[in-house]
Design an enzyme around this catalytic site. Structure first.
Site, short mmCIF file in Angstrom:
data_model
loop_
_atom_site.label_atom_id
_atom_site.label_comp_id
_atom_site.label_asym_id
_atom_site.label_seq_id
_atom_site.Cartn_x
_atom_site.Cartn_y
_atom_site.Cartn_z
N SER A 284 33.23 38.10 80.89
CA SER A 284 31.86 37.84 81.20
C SER A 284 30.97 38.67 80.59
O SER A 284 30.57 39.56 80.57
CB SER A 284 31.09 37.42 82.46
OG SER A 284 31.65 36.67 83.13
N GLU B 268 26.01 42.01 80.43
CA GLU B 268 26.65 42.51 81.58
C GLU B 268 27.93 43.99 80.79
O GLU B 268 28.17 44.43 81.73
CB GLU B 268 27.66 42.31 81.92
CG GLU B 268 28.63 42.40 82.83
CD GLU B 268 29.79 41.53 84.46
OE1 GLU B 268 29.25 40.64 84.84
OE2 GLU B 268 30.97 41.70 84.27
N ARG C 81 27.32 44.40 90.63
CA ARG C 81 27.70 44.52 89.32
C ARG C 81 26.95 46.14 89.19
O ARG C 81 26.15 46.96 87.82
CB ARG C 81 27.83 44.15 87.76
CG ARG C 81 28.40 42.63 88.07
CD ARG C 81 30.17 42.59 87.99
NE ARG C 81 30.56 41.56 87.93
CZ ARG C 81 30.77 40.78 88.98
NH1 ARG C 81 30.67 41.69 90.35
NH2 ARG C 81 31.50 39.68 89.11
C1 LIG Z 1 39.05 38.78 80.52
C2 LIG Z 1 38.19 39.89 81.16
C3 LIG Z 1 38.58 38.63 82.23
C4 LIG Z 1 37.59 39.73 83.36
N1 LIG Z 1 37.70 39.93 84.41
C5 LIG Z 1 36.34 40.79 85.48
C6 LIG Z 1 36.46 39.45 86.36
O1 LIG Z 1 36.39 39.34 86.76
N2 LIG Z 1 35.68 40.36 87.10
C7 LIG Z 1 34.62 41.50 86.66
O2 LIG Z 1 33.88 42.55 87.71
N3 LIG Z 1 35.18 42.19 85.29
C8 LIG Z 1 35.38 41.19 84.53
N4 LIG Z 1 36.11 42.10 83.52
C9 LIG Z 1 34.72 42.78 83.53
C10 LIG Z 1 36.18 44.37 83.78
O3 LIG Z 1 37.80 44.05 83.78
C11 LIG Z 1 36.18 45.17 84.58
O4 LIG Z 1 34.00 45.24 84.75
C12 LIG Z 1 36.03 46.25 84.87
O5 LIG Z 1 35.75 47.03 86.12
C13 LIG Z 1 35.29 47.36 84.05
O6 LIG Z 1 36.48 48.75 84.18
P1 LIG Z 1 37.10 49.72 82.83
O7 LIG Z 1 38.16 50.48 83.30
O8 LIG Z 1 37.66 48.34 81.87
O9 LIG Z 1 35.69 50.18 82.61
P2 LIG Z 1 35.34 50.38 81.22
O10 LIG Z 1 35.09 49.37 79.81
O11 LIG Z 1 36.14 51.29 80.22
O12 LIG Z 1 33.50 51.10 81.22
C14 LIG Z 1 33.09 49.96 82.21
C15 LIG Z 1 31.77 51.29 82.17
O13 LIG Z 1 32.09 52.18 82.75
C16 LIG Z 1 32.20 54.12 83.48
N5 LIG Z 1 33.22 53.69 83.23
C17 LIG Z 1 34.68 53.99 83.13
N6 LIG Z 1 35.49 54.47 84.09
C18 LIG Z 1 34.38 55.54 84.45
C19 LIG Z 1 34.71 56.17 85.53
N7 LIG Z 1 35.95 56.68 86.42
N8 LIG Z 1 33.67 56.88 86.47
C20 LIG Z 1 32.33 56.61 86.20
N9 LIG Z 1 32.09 55.34 84.79
C21 LIG Z 1 33.11 55.23 84.53
C22 LIG Z 1 32.44 53.66 81.54
O14 LIG Z 1 31.30 54.26 81.32
C23 LIG Z 1 31.11 52.25 81.43
O15 LIG Z 1 29.93 52.47 81.38
C24 LIG Z 1 37.03 41.31 82.83
C25 LIG Z 1 37.26 42.06 81.20
C26 LIG Z 1 38.49 41.03 80.87
C27 LIG Z 1 38.47 41.12 78.74
#
Ligand SMILES: Cc1cc2nc3c(=O)[nH]c(=O)nc-3n(C[C@H](O)[C@H](O)[C@H](O)COP(=O)(O)OP(=O)(O)OC[C@H]3O[C@@H](n4cnc5c(N)ncnc54)[C@H](O)[C@@H]3O)c2cc1C
Length: 308
Positions: free
Chosen positions: A218, A288, A167
């Site tokens: 998580s 996380e 991560r």
């Molecule tokens: C039901 C559920 C299940 C999940 N299962 C998993 C799993 O199996 N594995 C896992 O790893 N994660 C999981 N996640 C967490 C999440 O989906 C991941 O961490 C995902 O990669 C976050 O992407 P996001 O676009 O939603 O990021 P955001 O929530 O929008 O942002 C998260 C972070 O990334 C930064 N960010 C976002 N986009 C960019 C960009 N383009 N450039 C720079 N920084 C950026 C933001 O500033 C913030 O700090 C889960 C979440 C939920 C709700």
């Protein structure tokens, strides 16, 4: 009013709970959905010129936004969602959903990203977090990443230069913005083989995770040598409620918003869980989920909240 409107759809004084998977978060002064990379860069330049703090979000699936909101510009990148293919390589813009990316790979009979299909994030969020599941992670398939540094220079980094870890990526430490990524995938597995794997992951995910309630996935990082969910369960905290927040009854590694939880409810529940687990097992659970907005200021664990 600052003229962000030229660069995409603009919402003013917009409640962020409408955009986060946790369904939590106060108002942002500005929310902008940039139309293109160029518009993103122009909006960033404008915000910097006007001394407005800003942060980027993809699908807001890994954030806990404070009830006090964010007094600045939130750039939600989901309109930058172009996917293109050449041979066994897919180039994905930062705002494309991981689900859409995995489906695109499936349609082209390219294997590797089956694990990402059920992760509700974007390519940018997935790359910066090195998202993973079922013994796989983004690192295994990312070939190159285009990024913006804090001075708005465009960088093109290789997989090795991204320094991916659990991560973690270099881009997270440096506060870079991911613009797009190239994924190198495997040929040789047919459509039905890829689909079967995806469906299997989906079944496993929906049987184990509380997908029916809002959450940010998580809550804690996996502590070395342990599983956060098991430690929490072994401490008897399954179903523990605080305000509208609850340790999921289905999967103790998730804190869910079961009844209009505030960010305070979730934060306090996180602290309660951390304390009980530490007192019993001497294991520190590290969130996380990224804390954004309110008084988190410089102490918040979000590498991408910038101010000049
Ligand atoms: C039901 C559920 C299940 C999940 N299962 C998993 C799993 O199996 N594995 C896992 O790893 N994660 C999981 N996640 C967490 C999440 O989906 C991941 O961490 C995902 O990669 C976050 O992407 P996001 O676009 O939603 O990021 P955001 O929530 O929008 O942002 C998260 C972070 O990334 C930064 N960010 C976002 N986009 C960019 C960009 N383009 N450039 C720079 N920084 C950026 C933001 O500033 C913030 O700090 C889960 C979440 C939920 C709700």
């Amino acid at each position: 009013m600052i003229n962000f409107r030229d660069y995409g759809r603009l919402l003013v004084d917009e409640p962020l709970n409408k955009h986060t998977t946790f369904k939590i978060g106060g108002k942002a002064k500005y929310v902008l959905f940039p139309n293109s990379e160029e518009d993103l860069i122009k909006a960033l330049k404008l915000a910097r010129g006007e001394n407005i703090k800003y942060l980027v979000l993809g699908r807001a699936s890994n954030v806990l936004v404070d009830d006090k909101g964010f007094n600045g510009l939130v750039l939600i990148l989901k309109s930058l969602d172009r996917l293109t293919i050449k041979d066994n390589k897919i180039t994905a813009a930062c705002g494309a959903g991981l689900r859409e990316l995995a489906n695109f790979a499936l349609e082209n009979s390219l294997s590797g990203l089956e694990f990402a299909h059920g992760i509700p994030g974007s390519v940018g969020g997935g790359v910066i977090m090195n998202a993973g599941a079922y013994d796989s992670e983004m690192k295994n398939f990312v070939k190159r990443v285009r990024l913006l540094d804090k001075d708005l220079n465009i960088l093109d980094l290789s997989n090795e230069e991204m320094d991916f870890g659990y991560r973690h990526s270099l881009a997270q430490d440096k506060g870079y913005i991911v613009l797009s990524a190239v994924f190198e995938l495997k040929r040789g597995v047919d459509y039905s083989g890829i689909k079967e794997k995806m469906d299997d992951f989906f079944k496993r995910r929906s049987s184990k995770q509380p997908l029916e309630l809002p959450s940010a996935g998580s809550t804690f990082r996996r502590p070395e040598g342990y599983f956060a969910g098991k430690l929490i369960d072994d401490c008897g905290l399954r179903g523990l409620r605080h305000g509208g927040a609850m340790v999921s009854e289905k999967h103790c590694g998730f804190i869910v918003n079961y009844n209009k939880a505030s960010s305070k409810d979730v934060k306090e529940l996180i602290e309660m869980v951390q304390k009980v687990v530490y007192d019993r097992y001497k294991v520190k659970l590290v969130p996380e989920v990224k804390f954004i907005g309110g008084d988190n200021g410089d102490s918040c664990n979000n590498g991408n909240e910038w101010s000049r």
